[in-house]
Design a protein around this motif. Structure first.
Motif, PDB file in Angstrom:
ATOM      1  N   TRP A  66     -20.785  -2.208  35.394  1.00 31.04           N
ATOM      2  CA  TRP A  66     -19.927  -3.376  35.535  1.00 31.04           C
ATOM      3  C   TRP A  66     -20.713  -4.669  35.409  1.00 31.04           C
ATOM      4  N   ILE A  67     -21.930  -4.677  35.940  1.00 26.22           N
ATOM      5  CA  ILE A  67     -22.782  -5.871  35.828  1.00 26.22           C
ATOM      6  C   ILE A  67     -23.084  -6.158  34.358  1.00 26.22           C
ATOM      7  N   VAL A  68     -23.409  -5.084  33.601  1.00 26.24           N
ATOM      8  CA  VAL A  68     -23.712  -5.240  32.173  1.00 26.24           C
ATOM      9  C   VAL A  68     -22.480  -5.739  31.414  1.00 26.24           C
ATOM     10  N   ILE A  69     -21.304  -5.167  31.717  1.00 25.72           N
ATOM     11  CA  ILE A  69     -20.065  -5.570  31.037  1.00 25.72           C
ATOM     12  C   ILE A  69     -19.758  -7.046  31.310  1.00 25.72           C
ATOM     13  N   VAL A  70     -19.849  -7.442  32.568  1.00 22.91           N
ATOM     14  CA  VAL A  70     -19.560  -8.843  32.934  1.00 22.91           C
ATOM     15  C   VAL A  70     -20.548  -9.792  32.254  1.00 22.91           C
ATOM     16  N   ALA A  71     -21.853  -9.422  32.251  1.00 24.11           N
ATOM     17  CA  ALA A  71     -22.871 -10.261  31.614  1.00 24.11           C
ATOM     18  C   ALA A  71     -22.613 -10.398  30.121  1.00 24.11           C
ATOM     19  N   TYR A  72     -22.213  -9.299  29.493  1.00 19.46           N
ATOM     20  CA  TYR A  72     -21.943  -9.299  28.050  1.00 19.46           C
ATOM     21  C   TYR A  72     -20.786 -10.229  27.707  1.00 19.46           C
ATOM     22  N   PHE A  73     -19.721 -10.143  28.504  1.00 20.83           N
ATOM     23  CA  PHE A  73     -18.569 -10.976  28.202  1.00 20.83           C
ATOM     24  C   PHE A  73     -18.808 -12.443  28.543  1.00 20.83           C
ATOM     25  N   PHE A  74     -19.672 -12.702  29.509  1.00 16.28           N
ATOM     26  CA  PHE A  74     -20.069 -14.090  29.757  1.00 16.28           C
ATOM     27  C   PHE A  74     -20.816 -14.643  28.549  1.00 16.28           C
ATOM     28  N   LEU A  75     -21.650 -13.792  27.926  1.00 10.57           N
ATOM     29  CA  LEU A  75     -22.366 -14.204  26.711  1.00 10.57           C
ATOM     30  C   LEU A  75     -21.385 -14.544  25.598  1.00 10.57           C
ATOM     31  N   ILE A 103     -23.770  -6.049  16.218  1.00  8.88           N
ATOM     32  CA  ILE A 103     -25.119  -5.589  16.575  1.00  8.88           C
ATOM     33  C   ILE A 103     -25.058  -4.628  17.764  1.00  8.88           C
ATOM     34  N   ILE A 104     -24.314  -5.001  18.813  1.00 12.03           N
ATOM     35  CA  ILE A 104     -24.210  -4.170  20.010  1.00 12.03           C
ATOM     36  C   ILE A 104     -23.553  -2.829  19.683  1.00 12.03           C
ATOM     37  N   LEU A 105     -22.495  -2.863  18.884  1.00 12.68           N
ATOM     38  CA  LEU A 105     -21.762  -1.638  18.574  1.00 12.68           C
ATOM     39  C   LEU A 105     -22.606  -0.666  17.759  1.00 12.68           C
ATOM     40  N   LEU A 125     -15.007  -2.464  23.748  1.00  8.09           N
ATOM     41  CA  LEU A 125     -13.985  -3.475  24.028  1.00  8.09           C
ATOM     42  C   LEU A 125     -14.139  -4.670  23.099  1.00  8.09           C
ATOM     43  N   ALA A 126     -15.386  -5.054  22.850  1.00  9.13           N
ATOM     44  CA  ALA A 126     -15.647  -6.186  21.962  1.00  9.13           C
ATOM     45  C   ALA A 126     -15.223  -5.876  20.531  1.00  9.13           C
ATOM     46  N   SER A 139     -11.727  -7.146  16.067  1.00  8.00           N
ATOM     47  CA  SER A 139     -10.736  -6.774  15.055  1.00  8.00           C
ATOM     48  C   SER A 139      -9.442  -7.544  15.275  1.00  8.00           C
ATOM     49  N   LEU A 140      -9.051  -7.639  16.539  1.00  6.57           N
ATOM     50  CA  LEU A 140      -7.827  -8.362  16.881  1.00  6.57           C
ATOM     51  C   LEU A 140      -7.974  -9.853  16.595  1.00  6.57           C
TER      52      LEU A 140
END
Length: 541
Positions: free
Chosen positions: A9-18, A186-188, A329-330, A335-336
């Motif tokens: 969850w920490i990684v997900i939150v940090a990623y979306f903040f980026l 890149i992440i995907l 999720l990204a 795509s959307l």
């Protein structure tokens, strides 16, 4: 299926903040004119163009659907992921004509090649097509992935995906979409690549996977007598859909139109073609691995569309699982976001601006933002229909596209390659093709209401690949025959917009826009595609 832990969850939150930080940085930039909002100021380099092409394509149908094909014995549909050679066509064949015309949208190009009527028709058909395919499928898959990963109800996951994506797309425009898509791509790629490696290790290697599932499972070519995936109609229809999607569709072409010049746009398409080779290994193979692990009793899932998220949640270590979850999720969001921006571009520039030509640039940007919300709502309403058309998300998408793409692909191909095609031929093809394609789609939806053996039942029951191949031939015939009854376009009308009307100066400019390395890499991409086609055939088994 394992749930996400605190580190995830920490990684997900940090990623979306980026992501939101990047989007906010873009939003703060001035975007009061349509060129900046819809085409990022036409100032994007080849790396970001290629990454954006890849991220726009890699959405729901890949994350959920392509892995589902690998897990659900639908290997022939792999051919849709071998379209890297068609992505090359975008840069080498189509882009020079689009760039010379200076257009924002594909309907605008048809207006310059034919007339204003064709622009109106393609705009409306494209918006309908996006709602039936890209918007609804991406929202549906977003709900599947989010609910599977986060353990929340499907509709909450679907709506949450839409809202978060809509915020930065509406506010940031095309530049926000391109920048965030580059990060997501890149992440995907990294995350899915690690998952493929871990999956092969868990199943016992490629040889053990083949032995567990059986070598025949890997054959993508089936005889023409096959009721589901006859090889020749599969090849023809998939190529037609590929030309429509990669070379004439607003979502993809808009990416190369953001490039600084033809050189950057072409290199972006070449880079996009290289990236397009990856989904086979990043999504299809993990689906096959998930099936192998299920047969070995090491993994459990109910629907093939659950294969990828279940595999990821069970094999990935803590933290990395969160990063890949964020990447998934990204990918859905990118795509959307691409579709949202392209829909607002089409509606604003090809419909609203034609009706209200006196409106200032700032008003057009505002209208584009409002249009996004209406498209999303219509996409949500179409979701319940998806399950009635096909038992797999990816197949549903290709099914509907086989009914939408033939008339559009025919008009663009003939428009660029054949000078004799005129506006009336194009109009007849677009209108007639839309009626025929939508009628077939309607019959499929209502198929259960017809008595078996009746005319309407038999019409609805025609294999979608066979129908798509004959449908394309019919569209070509309509365009040519109708054009012959009317005068040919003048040289002034066609100047620079079709082969045979390009000036020596334009040819020289185009020749100076590529090097020997562009040619070598393009040839290498084609050879890799051929190698994969042979590898997944009875010749290699």
């Amino acid at each position: 299926m394992k749930g996400l832990d605190t580190i995830d969850w920490i990684v997900i939150v940090a990623y979306f903040f980026l992501l939101l930080g990047v989007a906010w940085w873009v939003i703060r930039k001035k975007q009061e004119n349509t060129e900046d909002y819809f085409l990022a100021g036409r100032n994007i380099g080849w790396f970001m163009v290629g990454a954006s092409i890849f991220a726009s394509n890699i959405g729901s149908e890949h994350v959920v659907g392509l892995a589902g094909n690998g897990a659900g014995d639908k290997m022939p549909l792999l051919i849709y992921e071998l379209h890297a050679w068609i992505v090359l066509m975008l840069g080498w064949v189509f882009l020079p004509f689009y760039a010379r015309s200076g257009v924002f949208t594909m309907p605008e190009f048809l207006e310059k090649r034919f007339d204003a009527r064709s622009r109106w028709i393609l705009s409306i058909v494209s918006l309908v097509a996006y709602i039936l395919t890209k918007v609804s499928v991406t929202i549906y898959a977003g709900g599947v992935v989010v609910s599977a990963l986060l353990g929340i109800p499907f509709w909450i996951g679907a709506v949450a995906t839409v809202v978060l994506t809509g915020i930065y797309t509406v506010l940031g425009g095309m530049r926000a979409v391109v920048y965030t898509e580059t990060i997501q791509a890149i992440i995907l790629v990294l995350g899915a690549g690690i998952l493929t490696f871990l999956g092969l290790e868990a199943v016992g290697g490629w040889g053990e996977l083949k032995e567990t599932i059986g070598p025949d499972y890997f054959n993508m070519w089936r005889p023409n007598s096959d009721p589901d995936y006859p090889w020749l109609p599969l090849f023809i229809t998939s190529t037609v859909v590929g030309i429509w999607y990669w070379c004439t569709d607003q979502v993809i072409v808009q990416r190369v139109l953001t490039a600084k010049n033809i050189k950057e746009g072409r290199r972006g398409s070449i880079f996009g073609a290289l990236l397009k080779l990856m989904p086979v290994f990043l999504f299809l193979v993990p689906g096959i691995i998930a099936l192998g692990l299920k047969l070995q009793g090491k993994l459990h899932w109910d629907s093939p569309d659950e294969a990828f998220p279940v595999l990821m949640s069970n094999l990935m270590p803590s933290g990395l699982r969160g990063l890949v979850a964020a990447g998934l999720l990204a990918a859905l969001m990118s795509s959307l976001a691409s579709v949202f921006n392209s829909c607002s571009t089409l509606f604003t520039l090809d419909i609203y601006k034609k009706l209200k030509p006196e409106k200032p640039e700032a008003e057009l940007v505002k209208t584009g933002r409002i249009a996004t919300f209406f498209v999303v709502g219509l996409g949500l309403l179409w979701i319940p229909i998806i399950s009635r058309l096909s038992d797999g998300l990816y197949e549903y998408l290709q099914n509907v596209q086989a009914y939408i793409s033939p008339p559009i692909a025919a008009v663009f191909l003939l428009g660029i390659f054949y000078k004799r095609i005129n506006a009336n031929g194009a109009i007849a093809t677009l209108v007639g093709g839309f009626i025929i394609g939508f009628s077939k789609l309607t019959l499929e939806i209502l198929k259960s209401n017809f008595s078996e053996g009746s005319f309407l039942f038999n019409l609805a029951d025609i294999n979608w690949l066979v129908f798509g191949a004959y449908f394309f031939a019919l569209c070509i015939a309509i365009a040519v025959v109708v054009s012959m009854f009317y005068p040919a376009p003048t040289k002034q009308q066609l100047a620079g917009l079709t082969f045979g009307t390009v000036s020596q100066e334009q040819k020289a400019t185009n020749k100076n826009s590529y090097t020997i390395w562009d040619i070598i890499i393009s040839v290498a991409v084609v050879l890799i595609v051929l190698y994969i086609m042979v590898s997944f055939s009875t010749l290699a088994l």
